[in-house]
Design a protein around this motif. Structure first.
Motif, PDB file in Angstrom:
ATOM      1  N   GLY A 152      -7.589  66.387  -7.874  1.00 28.36           N
ATOM      2  CA  GLY A 152      -8.327  67.640  -7.949  1.00 28.36           C
ATOM      3  C   GLY A 152      -9.826  67.484  -8.023  1.00 28.36           C
ATOM      4  O   GLY A 152     -10.543  68.460  -8.288  1.00 28.36           O
TER       5      GLY A 152
ATOM      6  N   LYS B 185     -14.407  73.161 -15.392  1.00 29.11           N
ATOM      7  CA  LYS B 185     -13.142  73.792 -15.005  1.00 29.11           C
ATOM      8  C   LYS B 185     -11.959  72.847 -15.200  1.00 29.11           C
ATOM      9  O   LYS B 185     -10.808  73.284 -15.148  1.00 29.11           O
ATOM     10  CB  LYS B 185     -13.170  74.224 -13.531  1.00 29.11           C
ATOM     11  N   ASP B 186     -12.232  71.560 -15.385  1.00 32.15           N
ATOM     12  CA  ASP B 186     -11.158  70.575 -15.496  1.00 32.15           C
ATOM     13  C   ASP B 186     -11.442  69.580 -16.606  1.00 32.15           C
ATOM     14  O   ASP B 186     -12.594  69.180 -16.828  1.00 32.15           O
ATOM     15  CB  ASP B 186     -10.998  69.789 -14.186  1.00 32.15           C
ATOM     16  N   ARG B 187     -10.357  69.168 -17.275  1.00 36.63           N
ATOM     17  CA  ARG B 187     -10.409  68.014 -18.169  1.00 36.63           C
ATOM     18  C   ARG B 187      -9.184  67.155 -17.882  1.00 36.63           C
ATOM     19  O   ARG B 187      -8.056  67.649 -17.819  1.00 36.63           O
ATOM     20  CB  ARG B 187     -10.404  68.422 -19.641  1.00 36.63           C
ATOM     21  N   TRP B 188      -9.421  65.859 -17.701  1.00 41.53           N
ATOM     22  CA  TRP B 188      -8.339  64.928 -17.372  1.00 41.53           C
ATOM     23  C   TRP B 188      -8.222  63.867 -18.465  1.00 41.53           C
ATOM     24  O   TRP B 188      -9.228  63.392 -19.004  1.00 41.53           O
ATOM     25  CB  TRP B 188      -8.613  64.206 -16.057  1.00 41.53           C
TER      26      TRP B 188
ATOM     27  N   ARG C 149      -3.735  66.722 -16.887  1.00 43.21           N
ATOM     28  CA  ARG C 149      -4.848  67.510 -16.350  1.00 43.21           C
ATOM     29  C   ARG C 149      -4.748  68.917 -16.903  1.00 43.21           C
ATOM     30  O   ARG C 149      -3.689  69.546 -16.858  1.00 43.21           O
ATOM     31  CB  ARG C 149      -4.793  67.558 -14.825  1.00 43.21           C
ATOM     32  N   GLN C 150      -5.858  69.405 -17.453  1.00 43.74           N
ATOM     33  CA  GLN C 150      -5.940  70.797 -17.872  1.00 43.74           C
ATOM     34  C   GLN C 150      -6.978  71.493 -17.009  1.00 43.74           C
ATOM     35  O   GLN C 150      -8.147  71.111 -16.992  1.00 43.74           O
ATOM     36  CB  GLN C 150      -6.325  70.919 -19.348  1.00 43.74           C
ATOM     37  N   ARG C 151      -6.541  72.491 -16.257  1.00 41.51           N
ATOM     38  CA  ARG C 151      -7.411  73.259 -15.366  1.00 41.51           C
ATOM     39  C   ARG C 151      -7.576  74.656 -15.938  1.00 41.51           C
ATOM     40  O   ARG C 151      -6.602  75.279 -16.373  1.00 41.51           O
ATOM     41  CB  ARG C 151      -6.783  73.339 -13.973  1.00 41.51           C
TER      42      ARG C 151
ATOM     43  N   SER D  92     -15.081  67.674 -15.702  1.00 40.28           N
ATOM     44  CA  SER D  92     -15.936  68.048 -14.574  1.00 40.28           C
ATOM     45  C   SER D  92     -17.162  68.774 -15.110  1.00 40.28           C
ATOM     46  O   SER D  92     -17.089  69.507 -16.100  1.00 40.28           O
ATOM     47  CB  SER D  92     -15.172  68.952 -13.605  1.00 40.28           C
TER      48      SER D  92
ATOM     49  N   ASP E 171     -11.561  70.014  -5.936  1.00 43.67           N
ATOM     50  CA  ASP E 171     -11.180  71.422  -6.055  1.00 43.67           C
ATOM     51  C   ASP E 171     -12.384  72.297  -6.373  1.00 43.67           C
ATOM     52  O   ASP E 171     -13.222  71.933  -7.223  1.00 43.67           O
ATOM     53  CB  ASP E 171     -10.123  71.598  -7.148  1.00 43.67           C
TER      54      ASP E 171
END
Length: 794
Positions: free
Chosen positions: A310, A361-364, A380-382, A357, A313
């Motif tokens: 992602g 918007k994202d944390r992995w 992954r949390q989106r 990011s 994305d």
């Protein structure tokens, strides 16, 4: 019947007498807060868990003093000055069996042997040494300046591991392709001269010779590999437990930003002096790149982010900007990310990196292959709004860590509420340990790693208690049970709880409790003054109502025992946006709590609402203002007024509101866009245009002005100034380095140009965002009270 009336008369007399003892005035409640009594703070245990130290000022002295109490005692005593320096528990880095610990004190490294009690000073230099850790071989590594050093405890030898060099690697002239003539001359030299043959042979031998990390095979020193930082800042230098890998980041500062200045007019010099300020939202940000130095292979390579799932994305909001979306799709670029870690397991076999990011918007959660720099996905949390919630952040690694060599824990809002998860890093299997419509707000792993301790609002969004749960899952056990807010400081041996407990109308006090379910919490301190206690502070009604979207909204209502004939009401709007004020504990807005009591004494009904975007209620509530501040958070205030009209008999024609910072922003939006609901408003230290606020906070909610102008225009009061109808008071500190004074000046100019005359601006030349001087607080709130008296009671 006569006795009954006599009883009523006596009761009335007692009530009147109580009010006469301590009538509330603005001057009284806005004095130096010490008049209320000073609550204990800064709880810390000694390393042996026998004594708790804290700061307290029960005698209302010029400054607080150090107190202590036995873990099993009930009476605190004053401690000798600086007594705590030798006794307090320090933040040690432990070896595998926890028999030894490392700690930095005043820039030097100390080794503590817990079995013998002996402390050894390892460094004594002018330079600061920090971040000491044990390697698996029980050697010690610490950082001094930019570099890492290793101490062999058996031989007492100290070796340098890294050689970071500021600046760029010196350039070499480009090698030219050898011509036939060049090759012939080189061969001739070798053929004619013995010295050339000898040097060539020595060079080949050196290249084949074995060398350790710190020296040549013959024991001579070998120059360490130069790790050039270019023109970037070095940070986050971490060594793996086996000593093989050193990870670090190089950060390029933001370029071409326009940082603001805040003029200070009241200065000792008599001249106006500029205070350097922050950049505004949308300015350029710094960027970082993470590297690995493999000491075994003596080579450097990057941590690869291009393969993160992602990574390309794009956010959904770009659908509102088709041209920009099309351009970005064609670019197909990787999004920039911030990396935190790696976090290594004990044996150094696996490392985990937390990535966020920069658009948030994202944390992995990612597993690192340190030999190649490649990352593989664990979780992954989106979030199309922004990543956040308790224990989760795009600005640090969050509540994360290793339970054992295979299992890694973290928090996630995957279910809509921040809960605790564990992942097997070797297999990728995930397990959710806590669940429900409540939040894990703090998290601590026990020393033996068998138990998680956590603070949570499981019973009610506004009640926090302390719980424990096995680190492999199981029953959630409640350890504390007081109805209010409880902040816990666990003793090092995990046998005792120091509890900072507060209630609706009672400031925080220290309680001690054994760390057992059902154990009694014993109150230790009594801090409020006789003057504070002489007034019967209200316990506001804790209520809920449905907003127009069907969601539950929590509120406090301060009822008036003698409502004014107009039945006026005031809405208090808390600041910060993401903050909780409707809870069963003592409010950080203690001045406003007292002012709300004063308003109720004077015939007003007051409501204080945890509007959409407040904390404590899960992800949907938290992000409900995405791309529209002044949307649901404002309509919640309007729906709260409707609730007051229906349930408390408030007159809808006599309603005002006030608040500071974000509360000031909502007040402006209410006065502009809900003028039929609010007659008067006091907007304090208000944001008037979000394009002029900071990046970290604002870009999460509204993206950036140049890429989402729609969000900024519908969220900024300055665009709605022409709709002002009611009576507006604005107040702002002139040296506010958070919400700049420029904000209120700009909207003032708008009012002038629009010909508005129903507004007033009060300025405070020496005040920052949070006022300090009692005279400023008093002046500000006298103006607010006067505004309501003159407009809501007529």
């Amino acid at each position: 019947m006569k006795k009954y009336f006599l009883f009523l008369l006596l009761c009335t007399g007692e009530y009147t007498f109580a009010q006469q003892i301590a009538p509330l005035t603005v001057e009284k409640i806005m004095r130096d807060p010490k008049w209320m009594g000073v609550a204990p703070t800064d709880f810390r245990w000694t390393a042996d868990s026998k004594t708790l130290y804290f700061n307290w000022n029960p005698e209302n002295k010029a400054k607080e003093e150090l107190f202590k109490i036995s873990a099993t005692g009930n009476k605190p005593v004053k401690a000798a000055e600086k007594e705590d320096e030798k006794l307090l528990g320090l933040n040690y880095a432990y070896n595998a069996d926890r028999s030894m610990g490392l700690v930095e004190k005043s820039g030097d490294i100390y080794l503590q042997n817990f079995k013998t009690g002996k402390e050894t000073r390892l460094t004594n230099t002018l330079e600061r040494e920090n971040s000491p850790v044990f390697l698996n071989n029980d050697n010690i590594v610490y950082q001094a300046g930019d570099n890492l050093f290793e101490v062999n405890l058996k031989s007492a030898e100290t070796s340098q591991i890294t050689n970071f060099v500021k600046g760029k690697k010196p350039g070499r002239p480009e090698a030219k392709a050898a011509t036939e003539q060049d090759k012939w001359l080189k061969a001739q030299q070798t053929e004619l001269f013995d010295i050339i043959k000898k040097r060539n042979a020595e060079s080949r031998s050196t290249n084949r010779g074995g060398r350790g990390r710190f020296g040549a095979a013959n024991g001579e020193n070998k120059p360490l590999k130069e790790l050039y930082t270019d023109d970037r800042f070095l940070n986050s230098v971490v060594i793996s437990p086996d000593g093989r890998f050193v990870t670090y980041k190089l950060t390029t500062p933001a370029q071409n930003n326009h940082n603001t200045v805040v003029p200070n007019y009241i200065t000792a010099s008599g001249y106006t002096e500029d205070i350097p300020g922050r950049a505004k939202v949308g300015e350029n940000e710094s960027s970082s790149q993470a590297f690995i130095y493999d000491t075994q292979r003596d080579t450097i390579y990057s941590i690869l982010t291009s393969t993160i799932p992602g990574i390309k994305d794009l956010p959904d909001y770009l659908k509102d900007y088709p041209k920009e979306l099309d351009t970005l799709k064609k670019k197909n670029a990787d999004r920039p990310v911030n990396l935190f870690g790696p976090l290594w397991n004990d044996n150094g076999s696996m490392g985990v990196v937390v990535a966020a990011s920069t658009d948030n918007k994202d944390r992995w959660i990612l597993k690192l292959d340190a030999t190649t720099g490649k990352l593989s996905l664990l979780d992954r949390q989106r979030d199309e709004a922004w990543i956040g919630g308790p224990g989760i952040s795009g600005y640090y690694q969050g509540n994360t860590g290793w339970i054992d060599n295979n299992h890694f824990y973290y928090q996630s809002e995957a279910t809509g509420y921040s809960h605790l998860y564990v992942v097997n890093v070797a297999t990728g299997d995930k397990k959710q340990l806590t669940s429900g419509k409540w939040e894990v707000q703090t998290l601590q792993l026990s020393k033996d790693r068998s138990t998680f301790y956590l603070k949570a609002n499981k019973e009610h969004p506004g009640i926090t208690n302390f719980f424990k749960i096995a680190s492999n899952g199981g029953e959630l056990v409640q350890l504390t049970s007081m109805k209010g807010l409880s902040d816990i400081t666990l003793s090092p041996d995990e046998k005792y709880l120091a509890i900072n407990y507060s209630y609706l109308n009672k400031p925080g006090e220290l309680y001690l409790q054994a760390n057992k379910a059902g154990a009694k919490a014993v109150k230790i301190t009594q801090s409020t003054s006789a003057e504070f206690d002489s007034y019967k502070w209200r316990e506001p009604d804790m209520v809920t109502f449905k907003n127009r979207y069907g969601a539950d909204v929590y509120a406090r209502v301060y009822k008036s025992d003698n409502p004014h004939p107009n039945h006026p009401a005031v809405v208090f709007v808390h600041g910060a946006g993401y903050l909780q004020n409707v809870h069963y504990g003592w409010s950080t807005y203690f001045r406003e709590f007292m002012f709300n009591n004063l308003l109720a004494d004077n015939g007003y009904t007051v409501i204080d609402i945890d509007y959409t975007a407040s904390s404590g209620y899960g992800r949907d509530h938290r992000t409900g203002i995405y791309r529209h501040m002044g949307g649901k958070d404002l309509t919640d205030q309007v729906d709260g007024v409707k609730f007051l009209v229906e349930k408390y008999g408030v007159n809808p024609k006599h309603v005002g509101l006030y608040g500071g910072s974000y509360g000031g922003f909502i007040t402006l939006m209410a006065m502009f866009n809900e003028s039929d609901v609010f007659t008067s408003g006091a907007a304090l230290r208000s944001v008037t245009d979000w394009a002029h606020y900071n990046h970290g906070y604002t870009s999460n909610i509204l993206n950036e002005p140049f890429n989402d102008p729609i969000a900024y225009k519908r969220s900024s009061p300055i665009y709605f100034a022409d709709k002002l109808k009611g009576n507006l008071l604005m107040a702002h500190g002139m040296v506010d380095v958070n919400v700049h004074f420029q904000d209120i000046v700009r909207i003032t100019q708008r009012f002038i140009e629009l010909g508005k005359n129903n507004w007033e601006l009060a300025v405070y030349p020496v005040e920052d965002h949070g006022f300090v001087e009692p005279s400023s607080w008093t002046d500000e709130y006298k103006r607010i009270f006067k505004l309501y008296e003159n407009t809501l009671k007529k």
